[in-house]
Design a protein around this motif. Structure first.
Motif, PDB file in Angstrom:
ATOM      1  N   PRO A 311      40.754  42.652  24.622  1.00  0.00           N
ATOM      2  CA  PRO A 311      40.382  43.970  25.125  1.00  0.00           C
ATOM      3  C   PRO A 311      39.667  43.960  26.474  1.00  0.00           C
ATOM      4  O   PRO A 311      39.887  44.853  27.284  1.00  0.00           O
ATOM      5  N   LEU A 312      38.850  42.950  26.748  1.00  0.00           N
ATOM      6  CA  LEU A 312      38.076  42.963  27.998  1.00  0.00           C
ATOM      7  C   LEU A 312      38.992  43.021  29.215  1.00  0.00           C
ATOM      8  O   LEU A 312      38.721  43.735  30.178  1.00  0.00           O
ATOM      9  N   THR A 313      40.088  42.266  29.180  1.00  0.00           N
ATOM     10  CA  THR A 313      40.964  42.159  30.347  1.00  0.00           C
ATOM     11  C   THR A 313      42.333  42.803  30.153  1.00  0.00           C
ATOM     12  O   THR A 313      43.068  42.974  31.113  1.00  0.00           O
ATOM     13  N   GLY A 314      42.672  43.122  28.914  1.00  0.00           N
ATOM     14  CA  GLY A 314      44.013  43.619  28.635  1.00  0.00           C
ATOM     15  C   GLY A 314      45.073  42.528  28.634  1.00  0.00           C
ATOM     16  O   GLY A 314      46.268  42.811  28.537  1.00  0.00           O
ATOM     17  N   GLN A 315      44.647  41.257  28.722  1.00  0.00           N
ATOM     18  CA  GLN A 315      45.624  40.165  28.720  1.00  0.00           C
ATOM     19  C   GLN A 315      46.326  40.087  27.373  1.00  0.00           C
ATOM     20  O   GLN A 315      45.676  40.157  26.320  1.00  0.00           O
ATOM     21  N   SER A 316      47.635  39.901  27.417  1.00  0.00           N
ATOM     22  CA  SER A 316      48.404  39.703  26.193  1.00  0.00           C
ATOM     23  C   SER A 316      47.892  38.469  25.465  1.00  0.00           C
ATOM     24  O   SER A 316      47.555  37.464  26.097  1.00  0.00           O
ATOM     25  N   LEU A 317      47.867  38.525  24.144  1.00  0.00           N
ATOM     26  CA  LEU A 317      47.491  37.330  23.376  1.00  0.00           C
ATOM     27  C   LEU A 317      48.553  36.243  23.519  1.00  0.00           C
ATOM     28  O   LEU A 317      48.310  35.089  23.200  1.00  0.00           O
ATOM     29  N   PHE A 318      49.735  36.623  24.013  1.00  0.00           N
ATOM     30  CA  PHE A 318      50.839  35.666  24.087  1.00  0.00           C
ATOM     31  C   PHE A 318      51.093  35.136  25.496  1.00  0.00           C
ATOM     32  O   PHE A 318      51.925  34.260  25.682  1.00  0.00           O
ATOM     33  N   ASP A 319      50.443  35.711  26.512  1.00  0.00           N
ATOM     34  CA  ASP A 319      50.657  35.251  27.890  1.00  0.00           C
ATOM     35  C   ASP A 319      49.487  35.731  28.741  1.00  0.00           C
ATOM     36  O   ASP A 319      49.328  36.938  28.945  1.00  0.00           O
TER      37      ASP A 319
END
Lengths: 432, 98
Positions: A311-319
């Protein structure tokens, strides 16, 4: 004006680029000297992300890829049913993003994504490489949820859950319906785009029917036990549309334990698991939803059909180089709304500029505010403020948020006015 | 090798993140004000005021009044209660300058 403000703003954050990773020489964070962020999807999430990236760091190149040159907003689209708006008034383009903020626009579709090479191939033949990719592709529909209801059937029984031709089709069907006719609105279980949307839609349809076909009825067939702003909607329906009486223009029925399983197109009948049959003259079937196909195809979604993110960065958990925002992403308990997508985009843009410039990532703050019209002079609202909790999960801030506290006519009229004003502000903040 | 650098970047960012929490980044909060209080003045007839003409002190006072229920409004009391007084002060300062 905005130019001066932007300059001041950029001066204020200049000099934050001190690298913390100088020991990692050769890391290609910036291609050709400038970082390139590609944003896929030009709705409220994507357009806001593109604009705010450029506002935050003019050294970042931003390319927005969107298949449509113009975008019709889902917010406001229910107003069509009451005759309060038309599609032209809900249409925006990307001219300001290009002219005022220097966002490069590519009107094209993604044909493939090579995450290892950080490269996108477009249907038009072009290849685009990115340092970071922000995906904001929106929703798609689960066509396997109800027997008989597929993409072809939606041309006859519109979902109207992506604003445009479907909205017009549904409005025309409502207008063509005989007085005394029945409108069925089938509402899916959570989560789906715009939790209060079906109930605002019923309200706007009821407002029009009350004037033109007052013997008609709207039956909401809901897969949920309760719904967003329920007490406020029901109070408004009681006030305006006879809710709770035998002559009510709106009826709401929970089918939480008895889901709708089948559409009989010929007879315009929806059949539930227990064999209950609901016949309508106009059928507005809103199917269950998932993240858009492009997110599913490229492995960004999990078994829920939505894209999990840090959530902090919106980075995908997969990439870690792909960020997902807006309705496609799993930001629960933040609801899937345009306002929330805009807020998620800003938090993501702040994080992306920090990642690119190797500076500390600020604490994230998210906001959702959602206004609905029950009648032209009766608005209601719900708000939520969200932060990360101690376990780094998104949580509503205790003691804040909630629904309209007062429902007297004066407050209802003020909130109706705000409904329209906030729509215009949200458009200006996102696309202008 | 590249991959290792990126992983350490993520770890460092997360370590720095904890430090950053000590300081308030008003932008993260204040950007969300623009969803309703349009930055541009295209909508002159809007009943929701632009914040550009107000001083930091005026905005701060209004936010505190909303938070502590001294100033009635339909929405702002619900939002202002989410933030510390220091956050509201930082937001007011940011909005008056941007």
């Amino acid at each position: 004006m905005a130019g001066l403000s932007r300059r001041r703003f950029l001066q204020g954050i200049a000099g934050l680029g001190a690298g913390v990773l100088s020991g990692c020489g050769g890391v290609p964070l910036r291609s050709g000297g400038k970082a390139h962020v590609v944003v896929v999807g030009g709705g409220f999430g994507g357009a806001t992300a593109a604009k705010y990236l450029r506002l935050l760091d003019a050294n970042i190149q931003v390319t927005l890829i969107e298949p449509k040159a113009k975008y019709i907003t889902c917010p406001g689209s229910n107003w069509l049913f009451a005759g309060l708006a038309n599609l032209d008034q809900l249409t925006v383009d990307y001219q300001d993003l290009q002219d005022r903020y220097g966002v490069k626009l590519l009107v094209d579709r993604i044909s493939s994504l090579d995450a290892a090479q950080r490269q996108l191939r477009l249907a038009g033949g072009q290849s685009v490489t990115y340092d970071r990719l922000i995906m904001s592709p929106g929703i798609d529909f689960r066509w396997d949820a109800m027997a008989g209801y597929d993409q072809a059937a939606a041309e006859q029984f519109p979902h109207a859950w992506q604003a445009g031709p479907q909205t017009l089709l549904l409005a025309r069907q409502l207008q063509a319906m005989p007085d005394g006719g029945v409108v069925l609105i089938a509402v899916p279980a959570d989560p789906y785009r715009c939790p209060p949307g079906p109930y605002e839609r019923a309200s706007m349809m009821a407002y029009w029917l009350k004037q033109h076909k007052p013997r008609s009825k709207i039956l909401i067939l809901d897969a949920k036990r309760s719904f967003s702003k329920q007490a406020l909607f029901e109070a408004g329906w009681t006030k305006h549309y006879g809710y709770g009486t035998t002559n009510s223009l709106i009826e709401w029925l929970s089918l939480a334990d008895n889901p709708l399983l089948q559409l009989d197109k010929q007879n315009r009948v929806l059949t539930s698991e227990f064999g209950d049959r609901f016949r309508g003259d106009v059928l507005n079937i809103i199917p269950p939803q998932t993240a858009a196909q492009i997110a599913l195809q490229h492995g960004l979604a999990d078994a829920t059909g939505w894209c999990p993110v840090r959530p902090l960065t919106g980075q995908s958990l997969f990439d870690e180089f792909i960020h997902v925002i807006g309705d496609a992403a799993h930001y629960a308990p933040i609801p899937k709304s345009a306002f929330a997508a805009n807020s998620e985009a800003k938090a993501c843009a702040l994080a992306v500029t920090s990642l690119i410039n190797q500076t500390a990532i600020a604490e994230a703050h998210w906001l959702n505010t959602c206004y609905s019209l029950i009648a032209p002079d009766h608005g209601i609202s719900v708000a939520g403020v969200y932060k990360l909790d101690a376990a780094n999960a998104i949580a509503p801030v205790k003691g804040a948020g909630g629904v309209s506290a007062r429902t007297d006519a004066q407050v209802a009229a003020t909130e109706a006015d705000y409904t329209r004003a906030v729509y215009r502000s949200l458009i200006a903040d996102t696309f202008g | 090798m590249k991959r290792i650098c990126y992983v350490s970047a993520a770890l460092l960012a997360s370590a720095l993140n904890t430090m950053a929490y000590a300081e308030i980044d008003a932008r993260a909060i204040a950007f969300n004000c623009r969803n309703c209080h349009a930055e541009s003045s295209l909508d002159a007839k809007s009943s929701i005021p632009s914040l550009k003409s107000l001083s930091a002190q005026q905005i701060q006072q209004a936010l505190l009044d909303f938070k502590y229920d001294k100033k009635p409004a339909t929405l702002m009391p619900r939002l202002a209660k989410a933030y510390s007084d220091a956050e509201l002060a930082a937001v007011a300062k940011f909005l008056s300058r941007n």
